[in-house]
Design an enzyme around this catalytic site. Structure first.
Site, PDB file in Angstrom:
ATOM      1  N   CYS A 153     120.605  25.911  12.242  1.00 27.93           N
ATOM      2  CA  CYS A 153     120.876  26.796  11.081  1.00 27.93           C
ATOM      3  C   CYS A 153     122.127  26.389  10.309  1.00 27.93           C
ATOM      4  CB  CYS A 153     120.957  28.239  11.555  1.00 27.93           C
ATOM      5  SG  CYS A 153     122.338  28.594  12.668  1.00 27.93           S
ATOM      6  N   HIS A 204     123.671  33.097  13.533  1.00 30.98           N
ATOM      7  CA  HIS A 204     122.609  32.510  12.711  1.00 30.98           C
ATOM      8  C   HIS A 204     122.990  32.693  11.232  1.00 30.98           C
ATOM      9  CE1 HIS A 204     118.664  30.907  11.871  1.00 30.98           C
ATOM     10  NE2 HIS A 204     118.413  31.919  11.045  1.00 30.98           N
ATOM     11  N   HIS A 216     116.150  29.307   5.694  1.00 31.92           N
ATOM     12  CA  HIS A 216     116.977  29.011   6.865  1.00 31.92           C
ATOM     13  C   HIS A 216     116.219  28.098   7.832  1.00 31.92           C
ATOM     14  CE1 HIS A 216     114.932  32.095   9.606  1.00 31.92           C
ATOM     15  NE2 HIS A 216     114.333  32.206   8.430  1.00 31.92           N
TER      16      HIS A 216
END
Length: 243
Positions: A153, A204, A216
């Site tokens: 990420c 994240h 993402h």
């Protein structure tokens, strides 16, 4: 009865001509007690009358010329006194000030134009950033990955922002500590959105693309997800604006 100046001049000229004609003639007068046996020439002294008429004409001509000159003489304007100088100076200062006053408005307009140009550049950069992020859809997830061979990420967000000349730290936790704090209602395309997933705190991160969606690197690869998705909605942590 009044006679105009041109009439007087004509009358005088006529009289003068008559007198000059008379002076050139000889008049015969019979001698007393004789029958035209002898004539005597008598000359009429016309010189004094001629001079008088000439003098009269010259006076009338001079008078007419003076009158015409008097009528055509321009009227001189009064000269301003020294006491009026301060008013003139004040008036000039007021005119100068009126010319200078619009300058701040022009400067303000220039600033507005510059600000608008900057906004347009910012929107262009954001659009490019979003396009770059979306172009990577389908790239697989790879823990610690930072290239097209695979991303995690934070490696994904770092890669996309670097293409737009913006440097980001390597991890999601570090990225969460930079930029400007943005509420969910203030989100704009290009903002970073953070979630608390496998660990407490920011674990994240993704890039908001507008419309309540973000792109993402999930465990299924680079993809677009809605913020209202149950999993991410319950783990939403906050947002940061870097640009």
């Amino acid at each position: 009865m009044l006679i105009s100046s041109s009439g007087r001049m004509w009358l005088g000229s006529t009289v003068l001509a008559g007198l000059m004609l008379a002076s050139s003639l000889s008049v015969s007068v019979p001698a007393a007690g004789k029958i035209a046996a002898k004539t005597t020439l008598i000359s009429i002294p016309t010189a004094p009358y001629t001079n008088i008429v000439r003098t009269q004409l010259q006076w009338q001509t001079a008078s007419l010329t003076f009158q015409e000159g008097k009528d055509s003489t321009p009227v001189s304007k009064p000269v301003s006194s020294a006491s009026s100088t301060p008013n003139n100076v004040t008036e000039s200062a007021d005119k100068l000030q009126s010319r200078v006053v619009p300058e701040p408005a022009a400067r303000s307009k220039s600033i507005q134009v510059a600000a608008e140009s900057q906004k347009q550049v910012s929107r262009s950069v954001t659009s490019q950033l979003i396009n770059n992020a979306l172009s990577l859809q389908g790239v697989p997830y790879r823990f610690g990955g930072t290239s097209r061979n695979g991303f995690d990420c934070s490696g994904f967000t770092q890669y996309v922002y670097r293409a737009s000349n913006t440097s980001l730290p390597r991890t999601a936790a570090e990225q969460f500590r930079i930029g400007t704090v943005i509420s969910r209602g203030q989100l704009q395309a290009g903002d970073l959105v953070f979630f608390s997933t496998y660990a407490s705190g920011a674990s994240h991160v993704g890039i908001y693309i507008g419309g309540g969606r973000f792109v993402h690197a999930s465990n299924k690869g680079i993809r677009v997800t809605n913020l209202s998705d149950n999993y991410y909605a319950n783990r939403y942590l906050g947002a940061r604006r870097v640009n």
